[in-house]
Design an enzyme around this catalytic site. Structure first.
Site, short mmCIF file in Angstrom:
data_model
loop_
_atom_site.label_atom_id
_atom_site.label_comp_id
_atom_site.label_asym_id
_atom_site.label_seq_id
_atom_site.Cartn_x
_atom_site.Cartn_y
_atom_site.Cartn_z
N ASP B 152 19.55 -12.56 -2.70
CA ASP B 152 18.92 -11.37 -3.27
C ASP B 152 19.41 -11.08 -4.69
O ASP B 152 18.72 -10.38 -5.43
CB ASP B 152 19.13 -10.17 -2.35
CG ASP B 152 18.31 -10.29 -1.07
OD1 ASP B 152 17.48 -11.22 -0.98
OD2 ASP B 152 18.50 -9.48 -0.16
N TYR B 236 13.47 -5.80 2.78
CA TYR B 236 14.76 -5.17 3.05
C TYR B 236 15.18 -4.20 1.95
O TYR B 236 14.87 -4.40 0.78
CB TYR B 236 15.87 -6.23 3.20
CG TYR B 236 16.17 -6.57 4.63
CD1 TYR B 236 16.55 -5.58 5.54
CD2 TYR B 236 16.09 -7.88 5.09
CE1 TYR B 236 16.84 -5.89 6.85
CE2 TYR B 236 16.36 -8.20 6.41
CZ TYR B 236 16.74 -7.21 7.28
OH TYR B 236 17.00 -7.52 8.59
#
Lengths: 534, 534
Positions: B152, B236
């Site tokens: 990420d 997310y």
């Protein structure tokens, strides 16, 4: 001994002045048997007593400090009152309802706060939740320190040692206090005012999602209900809480604070490493010790017929068809067939769960359950034959599971003070009772190995431990999905940037501390206006 | 696919409607190469595409719920403003001062929030603190799921994915927002408003002691300063915070929330256990996956010449002279001589510390230091030869220690997206650099093995992880000893019992929820009167 230079100060910290003597008293006759002289060096040798060598005090009381002046007030304000209700359901019990939770609260001499009959949305979860025992064995093997091993529940009593909690000191916001009645050693009633405080707190973000396609964010904050009790057992304090949230979680939190149980050290050894403790003040040793807590969980997950199991994440072997790239793993379930002691295993992500094998989740037919999230613990270091180990009959394993038997409430047995072992949960577990179809009791052990720091004196910042009980395939979806989103109109926060709109760039206009925020009201909604002066 | 029954709702949760196809696109030409068909059964076999079988939606947006109405407002009010100040020290940096702490805050495309030059009471502690990398490998070994492993930071960018935080939604109280400026892929500036929020919070009791001889209690509350940033990386969310307190502790907290990355499942398998995931909705699988975070700590504990070591608590053997009762234990110190990867060991209470061997505590002459309190983590389950493991060059050990080298900032290497391994911290550690007298960098890995629950859908309650940096023999006593005690006159709490005096017995007068608290003002001090209407 208190500070001899300040004899009128009754709250002088006597833990900074430990004396090298230990009187031995017959507890029945209160007769002095003898006075032991303590070893004050690096080994077991005892020196003849000598005149006290002056050292300075180390006080914790505020009038002995130059207090900080830059910590500005922070208030928790609940303009519509609290979200919970308290009802009587018996002379000494309270029924609390909050955010789909309901449970009963009791208070007794030994365990202090006990919860009964815990439900969420009318579904049964826990029959009884209690701190069952504590043990604090010390590392120093020398006479008479080898005896130091306190059982704060069985020896002292978590109820009878409970603090009278003070409004605005021990918690913030809108607070309801529960009082208790215990008995003294003659059977006379003893009023125990304000032994449990009940309040709500904000705990940050519970869930959030921003849809990156639409840029719409939904945020829900985590509101918690806290039931807190605080024990003073001589030197140490324990802040013990059950914490509920809006997502079906229950946390048991223990904060260890208070003062180290210190022992004297030859002044000239102050700057020498010590094998059994940390020097925290000239001539003062804070001995290494372990803290063990035992939380007793008597579950009724969707009913009393529960099974305990653990899940582990297991890598799959390489396989040209199913796992050609070596990335696969799966979850293995291991039900506990017999009572016994069990350990955590971070290497397999071993996670203990309590399930009801006969009640299935409507979404995916998994048995409904709760998992236990437990901090890792170093087991008791005293060897198996030692009295510390034999008496602390729970301090060796993170989990014990027994089949329910009336009266088996205390992990260290009923009479810890006279115990030589063999009367607690280790023995009950060794019965190897069959658990299938039975009514299990789960005993969760957690603790710390306290290697004191200089920073732990003259009073220690809390060491915090938490055990969480969290639903696993118990509900049909996120149980907090119906909590209203977090909105400024309700939360009434204050932006410190620039003109306080909080919506644009930060203004980089220099210091913001001490901003007068009186100009904020224009922005506040009607709901916030009642404390717009803040 | 969104809910076909509600086509106008742009925020319909499409994770409840995963389709069994995966387009493969050339990222340079944006040309469609092929469309993979996903396996939707229990094994690797792929079925021919068939008409979609209707299932209902599972929405998280509030207008799709029957919202609770019994959660009453809770406001954090700071009548004198915040206790921190923010100054500019460069065009894009901020200098924050709060409760003896000072540090600088930066914000960049890859790491998002970064702290520099952290001091307490003018003493140097940390040169740079940053989230260095993340990896989220999935358990499903079947084509094309075997590729699922997001970085990420390196792939997406924690800065460029940062949320624009909203007043009163993402935190409570008096809030300062920090904005950033990044650049787009053409080098043009991109304004990033409100990417970090700064606020204080109350965190319960920090220390308490009641002198049982005088019955005097002193309570000090734990005030914290929070710097929070929130990322949305597709499905997310990560709520990432640095948290400082008044006792010299720094916490890095990660909350994982948002929505599961779901995959389609044959509708008739909804009630069948699945080897690689949990069914969270009819025909929808939430795959097992691991989350790994790597926190980079570049220390300067009392200067840059630091040593990393670990302490362990070791039982002493029985000895008729020194350990006759078998209860003794001591602490063993193991300095790390060379760069490498290291593991936790709860069985020995292994505790990593960063010390300055040449600066000694005035009280006991111990080297000054900070310890690291790290949650246990299951290492990456993908095997050593797999690309998941080779690329996530940090996901196997809780600790890596390297000797500082310019440019070594990202645990997974500079280019995670194209990485085949060999460019990150595992490789740097394998240089076996000598650490003595050097400038170490400590990489702390933590994470969870996420075995989804039905409760994690359609949006998941946060999973929270915390790494703490705590002083060990750094200060001369409890650094929070000078924090003013907790007093009702300052905290302005409200007692819900009876007439609200909160000092006597609880009145057992039935329900207290919804009490009108307007009658409370008489009891409030002048400091509290400004929001006495609350």
């Amino acid at each position: 001994m208190r500070d001899p230079q300040n004899p009128s100060e009754a709250d002088s910290c006597h833990y900074a002045f430990p004396l090298p003597i230990s009187p031995v008293v017959d507890p029945n006759t209160l007769e002095l048997i003898r006075i032991d002289i303590l070893p004050t060096g690096l080994d077991e040798k005892v020196k003849p007593l000598a005149p006290w060598q002056a050292v300075g005090p180390n006080e914790y009381i505020p009038e002995a400090q130059v207090l900080r002046t830059d910590l500005k007030p922070l208030h928790v304000v609940q303009p519509q009152g609290a979200s919970f209700t308290v009802e009587n359901f018996s002379e000494l019990g309270r029924l609390i309802r909050w955010q789909k939770w309901d449970f009963k609260v009791g208070f007794n001499q030994r365990e202090g706060m006990v919860l009964y009959d815990v439900h969420y949305d009318n579904q049964p979860l826990f029959y009884r939740l209690s701190l069952s025992d504590m043990s604090i064995p010390y590392a120093d093997p020398r006479h008479p320190f080898h005896r130091k091993a306190a059982f704060d529940l069985g020896d002292a009593g978590a109820g009878i040692m409970a603090n009278n909690l003070q409004l605005g000191c021990d918690c913030l916001g809108s607070i309801y206090y529960i009082s208790g009645v215990l008995s003294d050693s003659n059977g006379n009633p003893v009023s125990m005012p304000n032994v449990i405080c009940v309040h709500e707190q904000d705990a940050g973000i519970l869930w959030k999602h921003t849809n990156y396609r639409t840029n719409r964010a939904v945020v829900v904050r985590n509101r918690e209900l806290v039931l807190q009790t605080i024990l003073t057992v001589s030197n140490y304090e324990y802040v013990l809480s059950f914490i509920f949230n809006t997502a079906g979680d229950v946390v048991y939190e223990a904060r260890a604070t208070g003062i180290l149980s210190t022992q004297p050290l030859d002044l000239e050894l102050t700057h020498t490493p010590h094998p059994f403790g940390t020097v925290v003040h000239p001539g003062v040793l804070g001995g290494f010790h372990q803290h063990f807590f035992s939380l007793r969980i008597d579950p009724m997950i969707a009913g009393h017929s529960n099974t305990v199991l653990y899940d582990e994440a297991i890598p799959l072997p390489r396989d040209p068809v199913l796992n050609p790239h070596g990335v696969g793993y799966t979850i293995r379930h291991t039900p506990l067939t017999h009572s016994g002691g069990y350990d955590l295993n971070p290497a397999t992500n071993r996670t203990f769960k309590i399930i009801n094998p006969s009640v299935h989740n409507p979404v995916n037919s998994s048995p409904v359950g709760y998992k236990l999230l437990i901090p890792p613990m170093q087991g008791i270091l005293a060897d198996k034959e030692s009295f510390h180990n034999r008496r602390a009959e729970f301090a060796d394993r993170s989990i014990y599971v027994t089949r329910y038997v009336d009266g088996e409430l205390y992990a260290g047995g009923v009479y810890t003070n006279q115990s030589r072992g063999g009367q607690g949960v280790r023995g009950w577990a060794e019965r190897r009772d069959i658990l299938a179809g039975g009514d299990p009791v789960v005993w969760v052990q957690f603790g710390i190995n306290h290697v004191p720091r200089v920073e732990d004196f003259p009073v220690m910042p809390a060491e915090t431990l938490r055990v969480m009980m969290r639903p696993v395939n118990f509900f049909e979806r996120n149980p907090a999905i119906d909590v209203p989103p977090s909105r400024q109109e309700v939360n009434c926060s204050v932006g410190l940037n620039g003109k306080g709109n909080g919506k644009g760039e930060d203004d980089m206009a220099g210091r913001v501390g001490g901003l007068v925020l009186g100009g904020e009201e224009g922005r506040l909604s009607a709901a916030c206006a009642s404390h717009g002066g803040a």
